[in-house]
Scaffold this motif. Structure first.
Motif, PDB file in Angstrom:
ATOM      1  N   TYR B 239      23.584  46.056  39.713  1.00  0.00           N
ATOM      2  CA  TYR B 239      23.438  45.476  40.766  1.00  0.00           C
ATOM      3  C   TYR B 239      22.194  44.458  40.882  1.00  0.00           C
ATOM      4  N   GLY B 242      23.657  41.705  38.606  1.00  0.00           N
ATOM      5  CA  GLY B 242      24.947  41.135  38.903  1.00  0.00           C
ATOM      6  C   GLY B 242      25.886  41.545  37.715  1.00  0.00           C
ATOM      7  N   THR B 244      29.145  42.635  36.144  1.00  0.00           N
ATOM      8  CA  THR B 244      30.588  43.142  36.598  1.00  0.00           C
ATOM      9  C   THR B 244      31.465  43.546  35.387  1.00  0.00           C
ATOM     10  N   ASN B 260      39.374  47.731  43.440  1.00  0.00           N
ATOM     11  CA  ASN B 260      38.671  47.872  44.724  1.00  0.00           C
ATOM     12  C   ASN B 260      38.924  46.783  45.665  1.00  0.00           C
ATOM     13  N   TYR B 261      39.354  45.525  45.285  1.00  0.00           N
ATOM     14  CA  TYR B 261      39.821  44.608  46.165  1.00  0.00           C
ATOM     15  C   TYR B 261      41.215  44.087  45.899  1.00  0.00           C
ATOM     16  N   TYR B 330      35.931  32.766  50.207  1.00  0.00           N
ATOM     17  CA  TYR B 330      35.774  33.177  48.824  1.00  0.00           C
ATOM     18  C   TYR B 330      36.645  34.049  48.230  1.00  0.00           C
ATOM     19  N   ILE B 331      37.210  33.763  47.002  1.00  0.00           N
ATOM     20  CA  ILE B 331      38.274  34.297  46.346  1.00  0.00           C
ATOM     21  C   ILE B 331      37.921  35.081  44.986  1.00  0.00           C
ATOM     22  N   ARG B 332      38.211  36.365  44.660  1.00  0.00           N
ATOM     23  CA  ARG B 332      37.692  36.932  43.780  1.00  0.00           C
ATOM     24  C   ARG B 332      38.672  37.429  42.920  1.00  0.00           C
ATOM     25  N   GLU B 339      33.989  39.686  37.061  1.00  0.00           N
ATOM     26  CA  GLU B 339      34.345  39.140  38.481  1.00  0.00           C
ATOM     27  C   GLU B 339      34.378  37.823  38.239  1.00  0.00           C
ATOM     28  N   ARG B 358      32.238  31.010  40.396  1.00  0.00           N
ATOM     29  CA  ARG B 358      31.438  32.029  39.741  1.00  0.00           C
ATOM     30  C   ARG B 358      32.060  32.601  38.464  1.00  0.00           C
TER      31      ARG B 358
END
Lengths: 176, 397
Positions: B239, B242, B244, B260-261, B330-332, B339, B358
């Motif tokens: 973290y 950052g 991923t 997770n999402y 925001y879309i990931r 990510e 991103r």
């Protein structure tokens, strides 16, 4: 989830707490509260992951919007923290001490929008544009088309047509 | 002494010259003790158009600075001057190995801001296209990782397999690299007749080749000796930097956006995030290899569960006069490197106010790489970079 922001609304002078969708909250905070608010989010509310730090140019309001997108990997939710700074005095407190990658984001913002982050490592060093002497290119008043016309020369043998006029001439040549 | 201890980053920098105010080493090159070396931008061990400015003592790296900007095309700026539908054909150009994630994130952000719900069939086909993109991207990465450690032949095998997936893409979308298939509102069409059988044939061929690749690469003494214990990512950094994707999962964290999402049809598919323990180059390679097999499995699941019929595109406003309500989102999504996200701001006009991309390499290739490359040997730089699966165009967009 929105309640945890309502609880600290007074403390950090938060405004406009809205829910964009399930798991994504938008919140606006004043500029001077940002670093303490973001630190609180990271340390107390578990928003450990800095996803994006970016800017939006609202030239008509003479403001830059800074957006900090933070992610809580444990509860699986995001928050977009927005703050508005003056376009003429574009300076913001750095958050490179909270996340290592923030220094890179700030370096890009410095170069592309001209927003200064005093104290951020290598912030004044060119990131992508070496030897750039124009206004920062991602500002709205920078015209990419004008810049390329002034900087580069057109290749001979190419002509540009207005699509409406061109199709009209092609399809209905007799009409005025 | 175990290998991991041998290659651990030496936090004691007292033997090195002191750091200056920018956190960099100032060395006196005329002393002939140190060497500045540019690794890239033209170098077979560099994953694209970027370069590393290395400060070396012998063959050990003391300091590294990442330089990007060789491929800056200003997409984010270009999109501000284009209508939404004009942005659609340029978003896929942001990343070459897997353009479909750009298309998906852009389309999903636009649909969310416009309040459009896409049909079920479109969701299935989107999931399929994203998994196929993941499969071909991993196949290309295997070649790079093996090549960085001197095993050139594996790249030829895996690129052959990738070409087979690209054949399926060509059949489905008409394009091999850039597909422009996931349009705002849905997808451009249904699967062609007999696609499922040909896809299965492709997957079987890839599995046959993967058996050989695993034997030659993952059981290879040279590869193991050079990669085990090398390029360690501390789970504490995840973290802080950052990190991923597979880079984080190899450190033991089950951070997978698909799980997770959940987006599209992933909640209906049966899978678990692939994780590793040791967080070195070998583990990351192994996590990616298992992820590739997971991708094959997911494609099979999608093929058996989806119905190739019905609506594949929701009605959208006239694309030439499509005004999007003011708002931001925001879309990931989970791409092979981590990510991948789109931050979209609309001011109510026909043009996007701001789109920020991103790319996972943004953090991996700069903050993380500069940290973990210290004390590495020059010969390992290429392997280390490839193991992070960095990709410069998504840094500079």
């Amino acid at each position: 989830m929105i309640s945890q922001f309502e609880n600290i609304k007074q403390l950090f002078q938060l405004e406009e707490i809205t829910q964009q969708r399930e798991g994504l909250i938008l919140v606006t905070a004043p500029r001077e509260q940002i670093v303490s608010f973001v630190t609180h989010l990271r340390d107390a509310l578990n928003y450990k992951h800095l996803v994006i730090l970016t800017a939006v140019d609202w030239i008509e309001k003479n403001q830059f919007q800074l957006s900090y997108i933070l992610n809580n990997p444990f509860e699986k939710c995001d928050v977009i923290v927005r703050t508005f700074i003056d376009r003429e005095e574009a300076t913001m407190t750095s958050i490179h001490h909270l996340w290592e990658q923030a220094a890179t984001y700030q370096r890009e913002l410095r170069e592309m929008f001209g927003i200064d982050f005093p104290g951020s490592p290598r912030v004044d060093k060119p990131f992508m544009l070496e030897g750039w002497d124009n206004i920062p290119p991602y500002r709205r008043d920078f015209d990419t088309k004008k810049y390329s016309e002034e900087t580069y020369f057109p290749r001979p043998g190419r002509e540009t047509n207005d699509p409406t006029e061109f199709m009209k001439k092609k399809l209905y040549p007799d009409e005025p | 002494m175990s290998l991991r201890k041998l290659f651990k980053i030496n936090e004691d920098r007292s033997l090195y010259p002191p750091l200056n105010s920018e956190g960099r080493i100032d060395v006196d090159l005329s002393s002939q003790k140190y060497l500045k070396l540019w690794h890239g931008p033209q170098h077979p061990g560099i994953t694209g158009n970027m370069s590393l400015e290395l400060t070396m003592l012998g063959d050990e790296i003391m300091d590294c600075e990442t330089h990007v900007g060789y491929l800056h095309r200003g997409f984010e700026k270009l999109m501000e001057r284009r209508k939404y539908i004009q942005c659609f054909p340029i978003v896929c150009r942001i990343t070459v190995p897997e353009p479909d994630y750009n298309e998906y994130c852009f389309a999903a952000a636009l649909e969310e801001l416009s309040g459009i719900e896409i049909p079920e069939t479109a969701k299935w086909i989107r999931t399929l296209v994203l998994e196929m993109a993941r499969l071909q991207s991993y196949l290309m990465w295997i070649g790079g990782q093996a090549g960085a450690f001197g095993m050139g032949i594996i790249g030829q095998w895996s690129n052959y397999c990738r070409d087979l997936v690209l054949d399926r893409f060509e059949e489905l979308t008409g394009g091999r690299i850039y597909h422009m298939f996931i349009i705002p509102g849905g997808v451009r069409g249904l699967l062609p007749h007999g696609f499922e059988g040909r896809m299965e044939e492709t997957l079987k061929t890839i599995e046959t080749f993967m058996v050989d690749i695993e034997k030659v690469m993952f059981n290879n003494a040279v590869f193991k000796k050079r990669s085990v214990g090398m390029g360690y990512i501390d789970p504490k950094w995840i973290y802080q930097y950052g990190i991923t994707g597979p880079n984080a999962r190899a450190a033991g964290l089950p951070n997978d956006v698909r799980k997770n999402y959940p987006y599209l049809k992933y909640p209906e598919l049966d899978f678990e995030p692939i994780t590793g323990k040791d967080s070195d180059i070998y583990t990351r390679a192994d996590v990616r290899r298992r992820d590739l097999h997971l991708s094959i499995d997911l494609i099979r699941q999608i093929m058996s569960k989806m119905k190739n019929e019905g609506d594949f595109k929701a009605p959208t406003p006239n694309v030439l006069h499509w005004k999007v309500a003011p708002g931001e989102t925001y879309i990931r999504s989970e791409c092979t490197r981590g990510e991948f996200g789109y931050y979209m701001v609309s001011d109510g006009s026909e043009y996007p106010r701001r789109i920020n991309v991103r790319g996972p390499s943004y953090t991996h290739a700069i903050a993380l790489l500069e940290k973990m490359i210290i004390n590495a040997n020059l010969a390992d730089v290429a392997g280390l970079m490839t193991s992070l699966h960095t990709y410069p165009p998504e840094i500079e967009r």
